[in-house]
Structures are given as C-alpha cells and as structure tokens.
Design a protein around this motif. Structure first.
Motif, mmCIF file in Angstrom:
data_model
loop_
_atom_site.group_PDB
_atom_site.id
_atom_site.type_symbol
_atom_site.label_atom_id
_atom_site.label_comp_id
_atom_site.label_asym_id
_atom_site.label_seq_id
_atom_site.Cartn_x
_atom_site.Cartn_y
_atom_site.Cartn_z
ATOM 1 N N LYS A 166 0.837 -1.212 0.000
ATOM 2 C CA LYS A 166 0.000 0.000 0.000
ATOM 3 C C LYS A 166 0.868 1.257 0.000
ATOM 4 O O LYS A 166 0.596 2.215 -0.724
ATOM 5 C CB LYS A 166 -0.929 -0.004 1.218
ATOM 6 C CG LYS A 166 -2.064 -1.020 1.140
ATOM 7 C CD LYS A 166 -2.940 -0.947 2.381
ATOM 8 C CE LYS A 166 -4.075 -1.966 2.306
ATOM 9 N NZ LYS A 166 -4.928 -1.939 3.533
ATOM 10 N N ASN A 169 2.612 1.485 -3.424
ATOM 11 C CA ASN A 169 1.664 1.841 -4.492
ATOM 12 C C ASN A 169 1.233 3.302 -4.393
ATOM 13 O O ASN A 169 1.055 3.980 -5.413
ATOM 14 C CB ASN A 169 0.433 0.933 -4.434
ATOM 15 C CG ASN A 169 0.722 -0.467 -4.932
ATOM 16 O OD1 ASN A 169 1.640 -0.677 -5.738
ATOM 17 N ND2 ASN A 169 -0.032 -1.445 -4.458
ATOM 18 N N PHE A 170 1.080 3.783 -3.166
ATOM 19 C CA PHE A 170 0.645 5.173 -2.990
ATOM 20 C C PHE A 170 1.696 6.145 -3.520
ATOM 21 O O PHE A 170 1.369 7.137 -4.187
ATOM 22 C CB PHE A 170 0.369 5.469 -1.512
ATOM 23 C CG PHE A 170 -0.092 6.882 -1.251
ATOM 24 C CD1 PHE A 170 -1.429 7.223 -1.407
ATOM 25 C CD2 PHE A 170 0.808 7.877 -0.881
ATOM 26 C CE1 PHE A 170 -1.862 8.534 -1.186
ATOM 27 C CE2 PHE A 170 0.386 9.178 -0.653
ATOM 28 C CZ PHE A 170 -0.955 9.501 -0.810
ATOM 29 N N GLY A 174 1.603 2.505 -7.818
ATOM 30 C CA GLY A 174 0.180 2.542 -8.110
ATOM 31 C C GLY A 174 -0.188 3.578 -9.154
ATOM 32 O O GLY A 174 0.562 4.521 -9.421
ATOM 33 N N THR A 176 -3.549 6.020 -10.867
ATOM 34 C CA THR A 176 -4.881 6.604 -10.782
ATOM 35 C C THR A 176 -5.202 7.197 -12.147
ATOM 36 O O THR A 176 -4.417 7.983 -12.686
ATOM 37 C CB THR A 176 -4.940 7.702 -9.703
ATOM 38 O OG1 THR A 176 -4.571 7.147 -8.437
ATOM 39 C CG2 THR A 176 -6.348 8.277 -9.607
ATOM 40 N N ASN A 181 0.770 7.346 -9.514
ATOM 41 C CA ASN A 181 0.423 8.232 -8.407
ATOM 42 C C ASN A 181 1.515 9.250 -8.112
ATOM 43 O O ASN A 181 1.239 10.347 -7.618
ATOM 44 C CB ASN A 181 0.149 7.409 -7.147
ATOM 45 C CG ASN A 181 -1.119 6.592 -7.265
ATOM 46 O OD1 ASN A 181 -2.021 6.929 -8.034
ATOM 47 N ND2 ASN A 181 -1.206 5.502 -6.520
ATOM 48 N N LEU A 185 0.807 13.152 -7.261
ATOM 49 C CA LEU A 185 1.296 13.749 -6.020
ATOM 50 C C LEU A 185 2.094 15.015 -6.320
ATOM 51 O O LEU A 185 1.888 16.059 -5.694
ATOM 52 C CB LEU A 185 2.167 12.739 -5.266
ATOM 53 C CG LEU A 185 2.846 13.240 -3.987
ATOM 54 C CD1 LEU A 185 1.804 13.636 -2.953
ATOM 55 C CD2 LEU A 185 3.784 12.168 -3.423
#
Length: 338
Positions: A166, A169-170, A174, A176, A181, A185
């Motif tokens: 997690k 990926n964040f 990951g 989106t 991401n 960001l």
C-alpha cells in the motif's frame, strides 16, 4: 480592436519569468520530437508514463530549490534531507511502525532542518551556501546513523507485505486514471505552491526579498519569517521525494538523494528561475524538470553514455544562467541610459 486582443497576451508575457518558461516549454517539445524521430520508442505510451513518473521527483526538488532561489538564497541540504527522510521512514517501518506515523516523523525531521536553515540564513545572516552546507552534512549524518550505518531491510519485513504494498503503491507503483500516483502527487504539490507563490502575500514577499532585501524590509516585509517559510517548503518537498525513493526501492538507502540539490537547481534554472533572485515562476520549474527528464530519458533511449548525458545537461544549465546574466545586464544598462 487589435490592441484589445493583444492585451491578454501582453499581460501573460509581462509576468516575471513567463518568457523563460515558455521558451523552456518550446525547447521541451523540440527535444522530445527530436529524440522520438531518432527512436520511435520514445513516443510509446509506457515510456511517456515512465517519463512522467521520473520527472515528478525532479519537479518536487525543483519546487524546493526554486522557492529558495527566488529569495536569492540556495539550499544545499535538499539531497541530504531526501536521504534522511527515506532512511527514517524505512527504519521505523522495518521496526514495525505504521507507515503514517513513520511518514510524520520523517516529515518532522525535515521540517526541523528547514527551520534551522531559515534561522541561520534569515536571522543570523549566515551565507546560505555555508549554512545549508553545514545542515547538508548533519542531515546526511543522520541518514547514516539512524540505522547503524547500513541500509535498511525491506520495509515489508516490519509492516508486512500488504501494508508495504500500500505504501509503495501510494508513492510510486500505483496508478490513478492510468497515470502513476507519483505524478499526481507532484502535480498536487505544484498547484498548491504555484498558488502560494503567485497569488498570496507570502509569494509577493518572496519576490520582494529576492529583488532587493533592503527595500523589502523598508516595505514592512518580515524577511526572517519569509526566509524560514521558503526553507520549510524546501523541506516538505525534499521529504516527499525521500518517501518516493523509499517506496521505489522498498527499503531505505543511505545514499538516497545524493546530488539532488543540484538537480533542483538545474530544474529551476532551465525553466528561468534566476539564481540571482527575484525572478522565475513555477511554470518554468515544471518545464525545466520536464526538459531535464526528457533529455535524460531520450539520451538513454538512443544509447548515449551517462557521461554524455551529464555533459549535455551541464552545458544547458550554464547557458541558461549565462542568458539570465546577459538579460539582467541589458536591463540594468537600459535603466542607466534612462
């Protein structure tokens, strides 16, 4: 009628640093097309996604350095804060601490360095090169000491694979809406700090200090507080890049962020941020970071050696600064003639 139609364009071009930013964007398009014609793989969807993700680190570092450069200062501790952030977060997570708490502690550590930088430069009038050179060594020393002078184990060993995934990926792997991401960001941070610099009183004070610090004081600008703010923004962006590098590797590396302070200078200067202070916009930094990464990506795609890549980028940085000096000299000459 024609004059009315030209007014909006004139207003845009009159913005400090806009001309240089637009020039950087034009250069970006030319460079990208040139590399694509040599190797069509440059135009592939996956390469574009990878380019955007890699560019994001340079954009964040560019924002960090640009804020400081516009005040006429510099932050040499950026790369070390990147490494410190990565090592602190990774060390705490391998010890079983939750990623959120580890991130907050890493951020707090970077903010402390930022405050120290701001006070040394703004309050005690230390030359920014010396002040941030000292904190550069301090932050890198902390990066070494935090895990006993060795890189960390994989963060999954402490928080478990699911939690580690997690986190990774964040910040890095990951996507989106089909885009990594990391890019989103960086864009969110860019929008926030673009607004601060261009639309707020703090932004006006930053430009005022870089243009003429004595005049800024006489105008009621709190030079110390504003200087501290720029170094705090630098610290926040540096921390984020450290977390990105930690997520990318899945562990902490003591050498993470090495030379990133210079990458930040390059991204800003290529985009028209003046190292002499008072001039530049974050749109230019966005263009500069894209030019930097496109050059790096394109030269790599056509098989150029790393040494050649560094030479090309180094020449571009020198030329960008030289142009800034020449333009400023011309402006001063005109004022004298008047």
């Amino acid at each position: 009628m024609n004059s009315k139609q030209q007014n909006p364009l004139k207003k845009i071009l009159a913005i400090r640093g806009m001309g240089a930013a637009l020039t950087a964007f034009v250069g970006l398009v030319i460079i990208y097309i040139a590399f694509g014609l040599i190797n069509p793989a440059v135009f592939s969807g996956q390469n574009i996604l990878n380019l955007l993700r890699s560019m994001s680190k340079y954009l964040l570092i560019g924002i960090a350095q640009s804020y400081v450069l516009i005040t006429g200062n510099i932050d040499l501790s950026i790369g070390s804060m990147v490494g410190m952030s990565a090592m602190i977060a990774a060390t705490l997570m391998t010890g079983g601490m939750s990623p959120i708490l580890a991130i907050l502690i890493a951020l707090l550590s970077c903010l402390v360095i930022g405050i120290i930088n701001g006070y040394l430069v703004g309050k005690f009038k230390l030359p920014p090169f010396i002040a941030t050179l000292g904190t550069m060594f301090v932050a890198r020393g902390i990066a070494y000491m935090v895990n006993g002078n060795r890189n960390t184990d994989a963060i999954a060993t402490g928080v478990g694979k699911e939690t580690a995934d997690k986190f990774q990926n964040f910040f890095y792997y990951g996507k989106t809406i089909g885009v990594y991401n990391t890019f989103w960001l960086a864009i969110i941070v860019f929008i926030i700090f673009f607004f601060v610099l261009s639309k707020t009183r703090t932004g006006r004070h930053i430009y005022a200090i870089g243009s003429n610090v004595d005049a800024a004081k006489l105008s009621g600008v709190n030079v110390v507080a504003t200087t501290i703010k720029t170094y705090l923004i630098s610290a926040v962006c540096s921390c984020l890049v450290g977390l990105i590098l930690c997520a990318q590797a899945g562990m902490g590396n003591m050498e993470a962020g090495n030379m990133y302070e210079m990458y930040g200078v390059a991204a800003g200067v290529i985009g028209g941020v003046s190292p002499l202070g008072g001039t530049g916009i974050l749109l230019g930094t966005l263009a500069g970071s894209a030019v930097w990464q496109t050059l790096e990506n394109g030269l790599n795609m056509i098989g150029a050696q790393v040494g050649i890549q560094r030479v090309v980028i180094g020449v571009i940085v020198v030329v960008a600064v030289l142009l800034d000096v020449v333009v400023r000299s011309g402006q001063f000459g005109k004022r004298k003639n008047k």
